[in-house]
Motif scaffolding. Structure first.
Motif, mmCIF file in Angstrom:
data_model
loop_
_atom_site.group_PDB
_atom_site.id
_atom_site.type_symbol
_atom_site.label_atom_id
_atom_site.label_comp_id
_atom_site.label_asym_id
_atom_site.label_seq_id
_atom_site.Cartn_x
_atom_site.Cartn_y
_atom_site.Cartn_z
ATOM 1 N N UNK A 1 0.813 -1.219 0.000
ATOM 2 C CA UNK A 1 0.000 0.000 0.000
ATOM 3 C C UNK A 1 0.846 1.268 0.000
ATOM 4 N N UNK A 2 2.150 1.156 0.171
ATOM 5 C CA UNK A 2 2.996 2.343 0.281
ATOM 6 C C UNK A 2 3.101 3.022 -1.081
ATOM 7 N N UNK A 3 2.738 4.287 -1.121
ATOM 8 C CA UNK A 3 2.738 5.063 -2.346
ATOM 9 C C UNK A 3 1.638 6.096 -2.263
ATOM 10 N N UNK A 4 1.139 6.490 -3.431
ATOM 11 C CA UNK A 4 0.046 7.468 -3.452
ATOM 12 C C UNK A 4 -0.917 7.127 -4.576
ATOM 13 N N UNK A 5 -2.152 7.579 -4.441
ATOM 14 C CA UNK A 5 -3.184 7.279 -5.433
ATOM 15 C C UNK A 5 -4.004 8.530 -5.731
ATOM 16 N N UNK B 1 -2.280 9.160 0.338
ATOM 17 C CA UNK B 1 -0.862 8.847 0.530
ATOM 18 C C UNK B 1 -0.652 7.971 1.763
ATOM 19 N N UNK B 2 0.241 6.997 1.640
ATOM 20 C CA UNK B 2 0.717 6.226 2.792
ATOM 21 C C UNK B 2 2.091 6.750 3.197
ATOM 22 N N UNK B 3 2.221 7.118 4.471
ATOM 23 C CA UNK B 3 3.498 7.599 5.015
ATOM 24 C C UNK B 3 4.024 6.526 5.972
ATOM 25 N N UNK B 4 5.138 5.845 5.632
ATOM 26 C CA UNK B 4 5.634 4.745 6.461
ATOM 27 C C UNK B 4 6.810 5.172 7.347
ATOM 28 N N UNK B 5 6.605 5.215 8.656
ATOM 29 C CA UNK B 5 7.756 5.363 9.554
ATOM 30 C C UNK B 5 8.415 3.993 9.774
ATOM 31 N N UNK B 6 7.596 2.958 9.931
ATOM 32 C CA UNK B 6 8.088 1.586 10.097
ATOM 33 C C UNK B 6 6.909 0.658 9.844
ATOM 34 N N UNK B 7 7.125 -0.646 10.003
ATOM 35 C CA UNK B 7 6.010 -1.562 9.771
ATOM 36 C C UNK B 7 4.962 -1.480 10.878
ATOM 37 N N UNK B 8 5.320 -0.871 12.030
ATOM 38 C CA UNK B 8 4.372 -0.741 13.143
ATOM 39 C C UNK B 8 3.929 0.687 13.398
#
Length: 337
Positions: A26-30, A158-165
């Motif tokens: 899901x990481x990215x943007x749409x 947008x998905x903003x990932x700091x980490x998997x948790x």
């Protein structure tokens, strides 16, 4: 200036895996709201909110339903531009299970206290904002506004990932035509879909205990064009993702550069600027909203400034978007939650 390699998502996807951690697919943007925010687990760390702001010609009205896992915090505020008349109402529902925050962006949610009701009702191609408060700064507030989603409208998701948790799904939907009206006591403000627009900030994620961010946004008509701006700072730094974009006549341009918010923290009514290689904007304030909150496990200090944007944004090498007195907001926010 950091330029991120952001992947565009074109097919529906779940935010989380079966364990409630980040689904990296899901990481990215749409450009469309095709990400499902299936948050689970992470006891007391889930943060969910639906924030709406409607810019009419004479005044703005905003309402938020948020759930922080251990309490629902809801608020409404209104600003009349010319007179600077401002009122705000906040209510907390601790450990409330009655508020069900939807996984989909285009879905309904509501919250009620003894004298206030906030209803966001999805009706297939528009969102109905229905709000009632019997004591809003000593007057009655009533709102019934439809926020329309044109079929070809592109939005920022947008998905903003700091980490998997720890991660955030942020959806910023701009330039959505608004019709209807709202009233404060004897004053009534009407919305015309040709000139007045709604903005959605939809958030679902697992946040760190302490967070800091800037957010700048605008939606309005400039000449023959309808323009939307969205810029974020601090909270996305180092993640490889940004919430930076410009919308012109329903077409979105993703800006993958990080931007700098430059401002005087000791005097927020001084002009601000937002800068990158592509973005050269100045923001001139005319009103400061202060929201300080310290209750239960929540501490928040937020300054939201209302004003006008000026400057230029390079959309492509041969296409520069000129911004001239575009009404919007900018904010400085720190939270322990």
């Amino acid at each position: 200036m950091t330029v991120n390699m952001e992947r565009e998502i074109t097919e529906p996807v779940l935010l989380c895996d079966k364990s409630g951690n980040l689904n990296y697919d899901s990481v990215g943007w749409a450009k469309k709201p095709i990400i499902t925010a299936n948050l689970s687990g992470h006891f007391l760390r889930k943060k969910k909110w639906n924030y709406w702001c409607v810019f009419s010609r004479e005044a703005l009205l905003s309402a938020t339903i948020s759930h922080l896992d251990y309490a629902a915090v809801c608020f409404i505020y209104y600003l009349e531009y010319e007179t600077k008349e401002f009122h705000e109402k906040t209510f907390i529902i601790p450990f409330n299970k009655d508020i069900q925050m939807p996984e989909e962006i285009l879905d309904s949610v509501n919250a009620m206290s003894k004298d206030t009701g906030i209803f966001f009702i999805w009706n297939n191609d528009y969102m109905n904002l229905k709000i009632h408060c019997t004591d809003f700064g000593g007057a009655e507030l009533k709102a019934d506004i439809n926020i329309h989603y044109p079929e070809d409208m592109e939005t920022l998701n947008v998905i903003v990932p700091w980490s998997d948790k720890q991660f955030q799904f942020t959806a910023k939907h701009h330039c959505l035509p608004a019709d209807g009206s709202f009233s404060i006591g004897t004053k009534t403000f009407s919305c015309n879909p040709e000139t007045d627009f709604g903005v959605l900030d939809f958030g679902r994620g697992i946040w760190p205990r302490k967070s800091t961010w800037n957010w700048g946004m605008a939606s309005g008509r400039q000449g023959n064009d309808v323009i939307g701006l969205n810029f974020g700072g601090k909270w996305t730094d180092g993640t490889g993702s940004t919430e930076n974009a410009a919308v012109r006549n329903g077409v979105i341009t993703k800006i993958s550069e990080d931007v700098d918010f430059i401002y005087n923290r000791h005097d927020l009514m001084q002009p601000w600027s937002i800068q990158s290689n592509q973005v050269r904007l100045t923001f001139e304030p005319f009103y400061k909203r202060t929201s300080a909150f310290n209750a239960l496990a929540i501490k928040s200090n937020m300054y939201q400034i209302v004003g006008h944007f000026y400057g230029e944004i390079t959309l492509r090498h041969d296409d520069t978007l000129v911004i001239d007195k575009l009404l919007g907001c900018i904010e400085d926010h720190t939270a322990t939650w």
